[in-house]
Motif scaffolding. Structure first.
Motif, PDB file in Angstrom:
ATOM      1  N   LEU A  84      12.593  24.556  -2.732  1.00  0.00           N
ATOM      2  CA  LEU A  84      13.308  25.635  -2.071  1.00  0.00           C
ATOM      3  C   LEU A  84      13.862  26.646  -3.059  1.00  0.00           C
ATOM      4  O   LEU A  84      13.744  27.849  -2.858  1.00  0.00           O
ATOM      5  CB  LEU A  84      14.450  25.066  -1.220  1.00  0.00           C
ATOM      6  CG  LEU A  84      15.258  26.081  -0.406  1.00  0.00           C
ATOM      7  CD1 LEU A  84      14.341  26.841   0.547  1.00  0.00           C
ATOM      8  CD2 LEU A  84      16.346  25.369   0.387  1.00  0.00           C
ATOM      9  N   TRP A  85      14.458  26.184  -4.165  1.00  0.00           N
ATOM     10  CA  TRP A  85      15.204  27.076  -5.041  1.00  0.00           C
ATOM     11  C   TRP A  85      14.526  27.364  -6.377  1.00  0.00           C
ATOM     12  O   TRP A  85      14.828  28.376  -7.009  1.00  0.00           O
ATOM     13  CB  TRP A  85      16.600  26.497  -5.307  1.00  0.00           C
ATOM     14  CG  TRP A  85      17.404  26.328  -4.065  1.00  0.00           C
ATOM     15  CD1 TRP A  85      17.745  25.145  -3.463  1.00  0.00           C
ATOM     16  CD2 TRP A  85      17.942  27.348  -3.239  1.00  0.00           C
ATOM     17  NE1 TRP A  85      18.472  25.373  -2.320  1.00  0.00           N
ATOM     18  CE2 TRP A  85      18.619  26.732  -2.155  1.00  0.00           C
ATOM     19  CE3 TRP A  85      17.937  28.750  -3.307  1.00  0.00           C
ATOM     20  CZ2 TRP A  85      19.260  27.450  -1.166  1.00  0.00           C
ATOM     21  CZ3 TRP A  85      18.584  29.468  -2.316  1.00  0.00           C
ATOM     22  CH2 TRP A  85      19.229  28.814  -1.258  1.00  0.00           C
ATOM     23  N   ARG A  86      13.624  26.477  -6.807  1.00  0.00           N
ATOM     24  CA  ARG A  86      12.974  26.678  -8.107  1.00  0.00           C
ATOM     25  C   ARG A  86      11.483  26.387  -8.010  1.00  0.00           C
ATOM     26  O   ARG A  86      10.901  25.756  -8.898  1.00  0.00           O
ATOM     27  CB  ARG A  86      13.633  25.783  -9.165  1.00  0.00           C
ATOM     28  CG  ARG A  86      15.118  26.077  -9.383  1.00  0.00           C
ATOM     29  CD  ARG A  86      15.709  25.200 -10.465  1.00  0.00           C
ATOM     30  NE  ARG A  86      15.617  23.778 -10.128  1.00  0.00           N
ATOM     31  CZ  ARG A  86      16.245  22.808 -10.784  1.00  0.00           C
ATOM     32  NH1 ARG A  86      17.011  23.113 -11.823  1.00  0.00           N
ATOM     33  NH2 ARG A  86      16.108  21.548 -10.428  1.00  0.00           N
ATOM     34  N   SER A  87      10.882  26.857  -6.926  1.00  0.00           N
ATOM     35  CA  SER A  87       9.497  26.488  -6.641  1.00  0.00           C
ATOM     36  C   SER A  87       8.521  27.000  -7.695  1.00  0.00           C
ATOM     37  O   SER A  87       7.473  26.399  -7.926  1.00  0.00           O
ATOM     38  CB  SER A  87       9.083  27.016  -5.260  1.00  0.00           C
ATOM     39  OG  SER A  87       9.213  28.422  -5.198  1.00  0.00           O
ATOM     40  N   SER A  88       8.841  28.112  -8.332  1.00  0.00           N
ATOM     41  CA  SER A  88       7.911  28.680  -9.318  1.00  0.00           C
ATOM     42  C   SER A  88       8.380  28.470 -10.755  1.00  0.00           C
ATOM     43  O   SER A  88       7.946  29.186 -11.663  1.00  0.00           O
ATOM     44  CB  SER A  88       7.722  30.177  -9.048  1.00  0.00           C
ATOM     45  OG  SER A  88       8.957  30.862  -9.158  1.00  0.00           O
ATOM     46  N   LYS A  89       9.247  27.479 -10.980  1.00  0.00           N
ATOM     47  CA  LYS A  89       9.811  27.259 -12.304  1.00  0.00           C
ATOM     48  C   LYS A  89       8.725  27.042 -13.350  1.00  0.00           C
ATOM     49  O   LYS A  89       8.746  27.665 -14.428  1.00  0.00           O
ATOM     50  CB  LYS A  89      10.768  26.061 -12.272  1.00  0.00           C
ATOM     51  CG  LYS A  89      11.409  25.749 -13.615  1.00  0.00           C
ATOM     52  CD  LYS A  89      12.441  24.627 -13.493  1.00  0.00           C
ATOM     53  CE  LYS A  89      11.805  23.314 -13.095  1.00  0.00           C
ATOM     54  NZ  LYS A  89      12.785  22.193 -13.097  1.00  0.00           N
ATOM     55  N   ARG A  90       7.774  26.170 -13.090  1.00  0.00           N
ATOM     56  CA  ARG A  90       6.723  25.901 -14.076  1.00  0.00           C
ATOM     57  C   ARG A  90       5.768  27.085 -14.204  1.00  0.00           C
ATOM     58  O   ARG A  90       5.305  27.388 -15.311  1.00  0.00           O
ATOM     59  CB  ARG A  90       5.961  24.631 -13.701  1.00  0.00           C
ATOM     60  CG  ARG A  90       6.765  23.371 -13.912  1.00  0.00           C
ATOM     61  CD  ARG A  90       5.983  22.119 -13.541  1.00  0.00           C
ATOM     62  NE  ARG A  90       6.765  20.921 -13.772  1.00  0.00           N
ATOM     63  CZ  ARG A  90       6.417  19.704 -13.381  1.00  0.00           C
ATOM     64  NH1 ARG A  90       5.257  19.534 -12.745  1.00  0.00           N
ATOM     65  NH2 ARG A  90       7.191  18.666 -13.616  1.00  0.00           N
ATOM     66  N   TYR A  91       5.478  27.746 -13.098  1.00  0.00           N
ATOM     67  CA  TYR A  91       4.637  28.934 -13.169  1.00  0.00           C
ATOM     68  C   TYR A  91       5.271  29.977 -14.080  1.00  0.00           C
ATOM     69  O   TYR A  91       4.608  30.557 -14.948  1.00  0.00           O
ATOM     70  CB  TYR A  91       4.429  29.516 -11.767  1.00  0.00           C
ATOM     71  CG  TYR A  91       3.639  30.806 -11.763  1.00  0.00           C
ATOM     72  CD1 TYR A  91       2.255  30.792 -11.665  1.00  0.00           C
ATOM     73  CD2 TYR A  91       4.277  32.040 -11.883  1.00  0.00           C
ATOM     74  CE1 TYR A  91       1.523  31.970 -11.691  1.00  0.00           C
ATOM     75  CE2 TYR A  91       3.561  33.220 -11.915  1.00  0.00           C
ATOM     76  CZ  TYR A  91       2.185  33.177 -11.814  1.00  0.00           C
ATOM     77  OH  TYR A  91       1.470  34.354 -11.851  1.00  0.00           O
ATOM     78  N   ARG A  92       6.564  30.222 -13.902  1.00  0.00           N
ATOM     79  CA  ARG A  92       7.254  31.217 -14.728  1.00  0.00           C
ATOM     80  C   ARG A  92       7.303  30.786 -16.197  1.00  0.00           C
ATOM     81  O   ARG A  92       7.272  31.632 -17.091  1.00  0.00           O
ATOM     82  CB  ARG A  92       8.662  31.450 -14.186  1.00  0.00           C
ATOM     83  CG  ARG A  92       8.697  32.161 -12.836  1.00  0.00           C
ATOM     84  CD  ARG A  92      10.123  32.267 -12.314  1.00  0.00           C
ATOM     85  NE  ARG A  92      10.200  32.863 -11.001  1.00  0.00           N
ATOM     86  CZ  ARG A  92      10.338  34.171 -10.765  1.00  0.00           C
ATOM     87  NH1 ARG A  92      10.426  35.004 -11.787  1.00  0.00           N
ATOM     88  NH2 ARG A  92      10.412  34.635  -9.529  1.00  0.00           N
ATOM     89  N   LYS A  93       7.387  29.496 -16.443  1.00  0.00           N
ATOM     90  CA  LYS A  93       7.462  29.014 -17.821  1.00  0.00           C
ATOM     91  C   LYS A  93       6.124  29.163 -18.540  1.00  0.00           C
ATOM     92  O   LYS A  93       6.077  29.617 -19.702  1.00  0.00           O
ATOM     93  CB  LYS A  93       7.904  27.550 -17.836  1.00  0.00           C
ATOM     94  CG  LYS A  93       7.949  26.944 -19.244  1.00  0.00           C
ATOM     95  CD  LYS A  93       8.440  25.501 -19.214  1.00  0.00           C
ATOM     96  CE  LYS A  93       8.474  24.911 -20.628  1.00  0.00           C
ATOM     97  NZ  LYS A  93       8.939  23.495 -20.625  1.00  0.00           N
ATOM     98  N   TYR A  94       5.027  28.776 -17.876  1.00  0.00           N
ATOM     99  CA  TYR A  94       3.746  28.702 -18.564  1.00  0.00           C
ATOM    100  C   TYR A  94       2.831  29.904 -18.303  1.00  0.00           C
ATOM    101  O   TYR A  94       1.950  30.197 -19.125  1.00  0.00           O
ATOM    102  CB  TYR A  94       3.006  27.426 -18.163  1.00  0.00           C
ATOM    103  CG  TYR A  94       3.673  26.174 -18.668  1.00  0.00           C
ATOM    104  CD1 TYR A  94       3.577  25.807 -20.004  1.00  0.00           C
ATOM    105  CD2 TYR A  94       4.426  25.367 -17.813  1.00  0.00           C
ATOM    106  CE1 TYR A  94       4.191  24.664 -20.481  1.00  0.00           C
ATOM    107  CE2 TYR A  94       5.048  24.226 -18.276  1.00  0.00           C
ATOM    108  CZ  TYR A  94       4.931  23.874 -19.609  1.00  0.00           C
ATOM    109  OH  TYR A  94       5.553  22.741 -20.083  1.00  0.00           O
TER     110      TYR A  94
END
Length: 274
Positions: A84-94
């Motif tokens: 819900l709140w950090r769904s694209s965390k890994r996408y944004r990181k890599y």
């Protein structure tokens, strides 16, 4: 100008150990102006899949713009809070911090619209503020520039693809694309290669209509092709001239280990002089 459009790479489900290298080699040999990736770089948004996707993107010599797909966000069963709140965390990181990327050079303007975030799973959701950002970007471009919009999910139902998902917020995005005089929409998600022109007009005002072309790429490198494209890998090659443009659907041949032309469709540019 020439650009490559690939989608639904799905690291974690690569179809052939040669296909990624063949794709990168062909794109680099062609000396393209831009590479557009319309989402689903990974199968399960795992770190190792994102690292493999990052390595492929870094291999391209041309500039690259990328938008996330629904497979690039965290699955809700792994961590509902992250979904819900950090769904694209890994996408944004890599992959990229910017989920609405922009690219503009003389003669070409491209914008990436995010449709994969939050609780949204298959159908996608487009936020109004991202649509406003897209329209403002195209408003800043010269009148005769070729305009490309990329988004993972589809913005309207295409007869040639049967019954399929339409993103929430698609109507708002499509109306903005009409006003912005977008020439070409690049998308994916359905794992089927399909190119079709679409006539857009606001209700009761046919004179304000606009024709754009939608190019839905098949899966570029995975074994998740669907329908008549089951087991087949496709990507698109777009050539833009002063009066027309063409979309060439490139298909991987397992016998040769190379891509060949499957179909080429040519369209007159809407801004071409009469």
């Amino acid at each position: 100008m020439t650009l490559a459009h690939l989608s639904d790479v799905h690291f974690g489900r690569i179809s052939d150990e040669r296909v990624v290298d063949a794709l990168v080699a062909e794109v680099n040999d062609a000396d393209l102006d831009l590479v557009v990736v319309s989402g689903d770089l990974t199968q399960r948004a795992r770190t190792k899949e994102f690292k493999a996707a990052r390595a492929m993107l870094d291999s391209f010599e041309a500039p690259v713009i990328v938008v996330p797909g629904n497979h690039d966000v965290r699955a809700w069963w792994h961590n509902p809070f992250d979904r819900l709140w950090r769904s694209s965390k890994r996408y944004r990181k890599y992959i990229a911090e910017d989920v609405t990327p922009q690219f503009a050079v003389e003669g070409l303007a491209a914008f990436g619209l995010n449709s994969a975030h939050g609780w949204t799973i298959k159908g996608g959701r487009i936020r109004p503020e991202h649509v406003d950002e897209m329209e403002a970007f195209f408003d800043r471009q010269p009148a005769d520039v070729f305009r490309v919009l990329t988004v993972h999910h589809h913005l309207l139902l295409l007869d040639g693809l049967g019954n399929h998902d339409i993103s929430h917020g698609a109507r708002l995005a499509l109306e903005a694309a009409r006003r912005a005089r977008v020439d070409l929409v690049l998308c994916g998600h359905l794992h089927t290669s399909h190119v079709a022109p679409v006539e857009l007009a606001p209700a009761g005002d046919a004179d304000a209509g606009h024709r754009l072309v939608i190019a839905s790429a098949g899966t570029a490198t995975s074994n998740r092709g669907r329908g008549t494209d089951r087991g087949v890998n496709f990507y698109n090659w777009v050539e833009i001239g002063p009066g027309e443009f063409s979309v060439c659907e490139r298909q991987f041949d397992p016998d040769s280990g190379l891509f060949d032309t499957a179909r080429t469709t040519t369209f007159a540019r809407s801004d071409a002089p009469a």
